[in-house]
Design a protein around this motif. Structure first.
Motif, PDB file in Angstrom:
ATOM      1  N   GLY A 267       0.842  -1.153   0.118  1.00 26.58           N
ATOM      2  CA  GLY A 267       0.093  -0.058   0.058  1.00 26.58           C
ATOM      3  C   GLY A 267       0.875   1.344  -0.029  1.00 26.58           C
ATOM      4  O   GLY A 267       2.131   1.246   0.267  1.00 26.58           O
ATOM      5  N   ARG A 268       0.131   2.510  -0.217  1.00 25.77           N
ATOM      6  CA  ARG A 268       0.943   3.490  -0.313  1.00 25.77           C
ATOM      7  C   ARG A 268       1.522   4.108   1.319  1.00 25.77           C
ATOM      8  O   ARG A 268       0.936   4.176   1.964  1.00 25.77           O
ATOM      9  N   TYR A 269       3.091   4.126   1.282  1.00 25.22           N
ATOM     10  CA  TYR A 269       3.568   4.526   2.121  1.00 25.22           C
ATOM     11  C   TYR A 269       4.775   5.380   2.225  1.00 25.22           C
ATOM     12  O   TYR A 269       5.468   5.183   1.197  1.00 25.22           O
TER      13      TYR A 269
ATOM     14  N   ALA B 121      -1.748   5.373   4.105  1.00 25.31           N
ATOM     15  CA  ALA B 121      -2.615   4.406   3.901  1.00 25.31           C
ATOM     16  C   ALA B 121      -1.987   3.054   4.091  1.00 25.31           C
ATOM     17  O   ALA B 121      -2.816   2.221   4.624  1.00 25.31           O
ATOM     18  N   GLY B 122      -0.633   2.785   3.765  1.00 23.84           N
ATOM     19  CA  GLY B 122      -0.095   1.311   4.078  1.00 23.84           C
ATOM     20  C   GLY B 122       0.600   1.582   5.316  1.00 23.84           C
ATOM     21  O   GLY B 122       0.743   2.487   5.989  1.00 23.84           O
ATOM     22  N   THR B 123       1.060   0.277   6.072  1.00 27.72           N
ATOM     23  CA  THR B 123       1.605   0.232   7.092  1.00 27.72           C
ATOM     24  C   THR B 123       3.215  -0.038   6.917  1.00 27.72           C
ATOM     25  O   THR B 123       4.018  -0.013   8.053  1.00 27.72           O
ATOM     26  N   ASN B 124       3.623  -0.382   5.777  1.00 28.52           N
ATOM     27  CA  ASN B 124       5.074  -0.923   5.690  1.00 28.52           C
ATOM     28  C   ASN B 124       5.569  -1.884   6.330  1.00 28.52           C
ATOM     29  O   ASN B 124       6.633  -2.287   6.855  1.00 28.52           O
ATOM     30  N   ARG B 125       4.521  -2.922   6.589  1.00 25.03           N
ATOM     31  CA  ARG B 125       4.975  -4.277   7.301  1.00 25.03           C
ATOM     32  C   ARG B 125       4.020  -5.402   6.993  1.00 25.03           C
ATOM     33  O   ARG B 125       3.017  -5.272   6.536  1.00 25.03           O
ATOM     34  N   TRP B 126       4.757  -6.292   7.002  1.00 30.33           N
ATOM     35  CA  TRP B 126       4.056  -7.998   6.841  1.00 30.33           C
ATOM     36  C   TRP B 126       3.271  -8.084   8.102  1.00 30.33           C
ATOM     37  O   TRP B 126       3.732  -7.807   9.159  1.00 30.33           O
ATOM     38  N   VAL B 127       2.134  -8.402   7.993  1.00 23.17           N
ATOM     39  CA  VAL B 127       1.185  -8.956   9.053  1.00 23.17           C
ATOM     40  C   VAL B 127       0.629 -10.348   8.545  1.00 23.17           C
ATOM     41  O   VAL B 127       0.306 -10.516   7.933  1.00 23.17           O
TER      42      VAL B 127
END
Length: 196
Positions: free
Chosen positions: A176-178, A186-192
């Motif tokens: 997502g946008r980070y 909007a994005g979190t910049n991490r895998w979940v």
């Protein structure tokens, strides 16, 4: 006396079979509970009926819109205050049901596009934000491994549901946008990874 003994034996066999069936269910339930308790962090996704059995070969499409506005309460350690935010989000999702090991399963994918504008006070200075971006997409595999056989729509119409036990794995992909220079993204910049 000879007529009572066989009936007594059959009653014992019936009780033994019932106890064996209950013991098997109990061991299965205990195994699932222990598997859940062993992990370090626990969470719950409050999606109603997410483990309900559905016919295989079904496709679902979801479209939605959400609007939120007002004051945001940041965590106590955050250096911002008086945060006012307006959020508009368009949500889309897709799900498909199929058979996995002869049991009912489902895969679903969801993503949203978020536009937000707002203001806050950071270190005594008023800052503003106004931008749009896609969130990180989530993919979830749900498998009902007990009590939910994989059934066609015709078979499903005459099936009575009992106890269903399932598990799921959800993966959120950080595409997502980070922008690391921005406070709001909007994005979190991490895998979940979420296992239920």
């Amino acid at each position: 006396m000879s007529f009572i003994a066989p009936e007594h034996i059959y009653q014992n066999l019936s009780i033994t079979r019932s106890f064996s069936f209950l013991r098997t269910r109990g061991v299965l339930l205990l195994t699932v509970c222990l598997a859940q308790c062993v992990t370090g962090a626990q969470a719950q996704d409050l999606e109603p009926r997410s483990y309900t059995n559905i016919p295989i070969g079904m496709n679902f499409m979801l479209l939605g819109y959400a609007h939120s506005q007002g004051e945001v309460s940041p965590s106590p350690g955050a250096p911002v205050e008086n945060v006012q935010l307006n959020i508009d989000a368009a949500v889309s999702g897709y799900a498909h049901s199929f058979s996995l090991g002869g049991r009912s399963s489902k895969i679903d994918i969801g993503v949203s596009r978020v536009c937000f504008d707002g203001s806050a006070i950071l270190a005594g200075e008023t800052i503003t934000a106004d931008r749009c971006g896609y969130t990180d997409p989530s993919i979830r595999l749900t498998w009902n491994f007990f009590g939910a056989p994989a059934l066609s729509p015709k078979e499903f119409a005459s099936w009575d549901q009992g106890v269903v036990i399932g598990t799921s794995l959800q993966v959120t992909v950080p595409i997502g946008r980070y922008d690391e220079k921005r406070l709001l993204n909007a994005g979190t910049n991490r895998w979940v990874f979420v296992r239920e």
